[in-house]
Design an enzyme around this catalytic site. Sequence first.
Site, PDB file in Angstrom:
ATOM      1  N   HIS A 190       1.769 -11.986  13.959  1.00  0.00           N
ATOM      2  CA  HIS A 190       2.810 -12.521  14.849  1.00  0.00           C
ATOM      3  C   HIS A 190       2.579 -13.997  15.188  1.00  0.00           C
ATOM      4  O   HIS A 190       3.442 -14.628  15.830  1.00  0.00           O
ATOM      5  CB  HIS A 190       2.859 -11.690  16.137  1.00  0.00           C
ATOM      6  CG  HIS A 190       4.198 -11.700  16.799  1.00  0.00           C
ATOM      7  ND1 HIS A 190       5.229 -12.532  16.420  1.00  0.00           N
ATOM      8  CD2 HIS A 190       4.683 -10.973  17.851  1.00  0.00           C
ATOM      9  CE1 HIS A 190       6.273 -12.322  17.182  1.00  0.00           C
ATOM     10  NE2 HIS A 190       5.966 -11.359  18.066  1.00  0.00           N
ATOM     11  N   THR A 218       0.848  -1.189   0.000  1.00  0.00           N
ATOM     12  CA  THR A 218       0.000   0.000   0.000  1.00  0.00           C
ATOM     13  C   THR A 218       0.883   1.237   0.000  1.00  0.00           C
ATOM     14  O   THR A 218       1.751   1.388   0.864  1.00  0.00           O
ATOM     15  CB  THR A 218      -0.958   0.017   1.217  1.00  0.00           C
ATOM     16  OG1 THR A 218      -1.686   1.245   1.226  1.00  0.00           O
ATOM     17  CG2 THR A 218      -0.221  -0.137   2.534  1.00  0.00           C
TER      18      THR A 218
END
Length: 571
Positions: free
Chosen positions: A541, A485
């Site tokens: 994560h 992005t």
Amino acid sequence: MSESVNLPALGESVTEGTVTRWLKKVGDRVEVDEPLVEVSTDKVDTEIPSPVAGILEAILVAEDETVEVGTPLATVGDGTGASDAPAAPAVEDAPAAPEATPAPETAPAPASQWAPAPEAAAPAAEAAPEAAPAAPEAAPTAAPTAPEAAPEFPPAAPEVVPVSDAASEGTPAPEAPATAPEFPRAPEAPTEHAPAPEASTAPDPAPEAPPANESGPVATSTPTTEELASTPAPGLTAPAPAYGAPPAPATESAPVVATAPSVAAPVPAQSPAANTAGYVTPLVRKLANDSGIDLSTISGSGIGGRIRKQDVISAASGSPASGAPVRHALETSPLRGTTVPMSRLRKVVAERAVISMQSSAQLTTVVEVDVTAVASFRDDVKAEFLEKTGNKLTFLPFFTLAAAEALKAFPIINATIEGESIVYPGQENISMAVDTERGLLTPVIRNAGDLNIAQLAAEVADLANRTRNNQLRPDELAGGTFTVTNTGSRGALFDTPVVFLPQSAILGTGIVIKKPVVVTDNGLDAIAIRSMAFMALSYDHRIVDGADAARFLVAVKERLEGGDFRGVLGI
């Protein structure tokens, strides 16, 4: 004979769609492939075109209603089967006409295409009886009493020139006579000397017209009833002025321009913008009004020639209204103080964002990259690149190429979770975030790891253009394994982008800015002006550790700071 317009198949995994907006009303004329209705799915917003030309006879599915693929949405035919049921709500309401005014025989333009200015409502209402002589049984218009010499509209004007057009060309604002305050008059050429226009064609210029003065030609005003009766044929001597004033000397008169009479407001049925601009959103219409832009003069870049916000902004920056300088102050949004329902696309994005944040453990790692070498290389080749490829060379293809190469070396950033397993894809399908008027969409650059700079630039330009013009296929929004992005395209240094499942990471690239930086050369430190950019990697994560994220970002950083892209430029 009528034909049904059904909801078409919009992709293998798409089984239903929601009608978000009808672009036509019952009774409107539609052509083949002309956009008829906007439909949203969980992957894309799209417009459904009419398969045949004819009259929209019935709307079968209301706005915000969800139906399955194959469901009839409307019927189009010759008009004999038009439904009496009320049509879907109009997109934009126009001011209501006075109750005492008989409707003109010529049908006005749809309210969604043209809305008269409030101050123009009274003149238009007073002109309605003259515009419909074929309806004697209609009740007379309850208009205020006016002097006998007040001018009236001719039965039909071939073309309407708004007063603002004359003002934008530097012509001083004309003063109107006391008996007709609502109609402007030429400042130097009295109205009674102008030849009367025909009802359906523009008047011819007088053969013996005097030369123009230094201020240029002056448009004539609408003639009065007495003037229509007393004006001689072209070539004859004009009679004495109706108001008793002495005629102006021939040497001081301005020539009459062979154009339609200038009036205070355009007539809806004959507005050129209503026939060419198509549906214009209230936001675009207000922006054009605030910028002094005539929508009929703009060629829209949207589907079917639709005028978009960017078209108005471009027109305003290139030709400010009335010679005024371009204003750089922020405009107040028309949405201020309003309440509007969420679009289907916004609902889907919101639901996916919440699910992704609640289902994954997300955090962000940031590095700062010196892209001076890339900037220098880009400056050297961008003219040749544009000539050979037709695409501008921006920083985004370089960032995307560096990310794709790093994904090959660190595939955990490109991986996904399926149950208790980690899936490593065999290709790098990079989703590209595109900001549109409808919301954020992410078309996919497939096999990005196999493309060079020129191929990536072509993909970026094509997907961005088709995304903003609502021309994407649903399958072009699926299958991404990683997202890039370009936060810097709107001036941001960096952000912490959200990872959307099932992907595990997203890279945000910040704006490239020049600033003083400490550099080391041959063991000596110095301050130099460098082109710098932040890059932020958000990741899940659950499978990506901070060390994995750092290794990936450092690989991207070193690739860009090396600046060696000549071999993969592709031209």
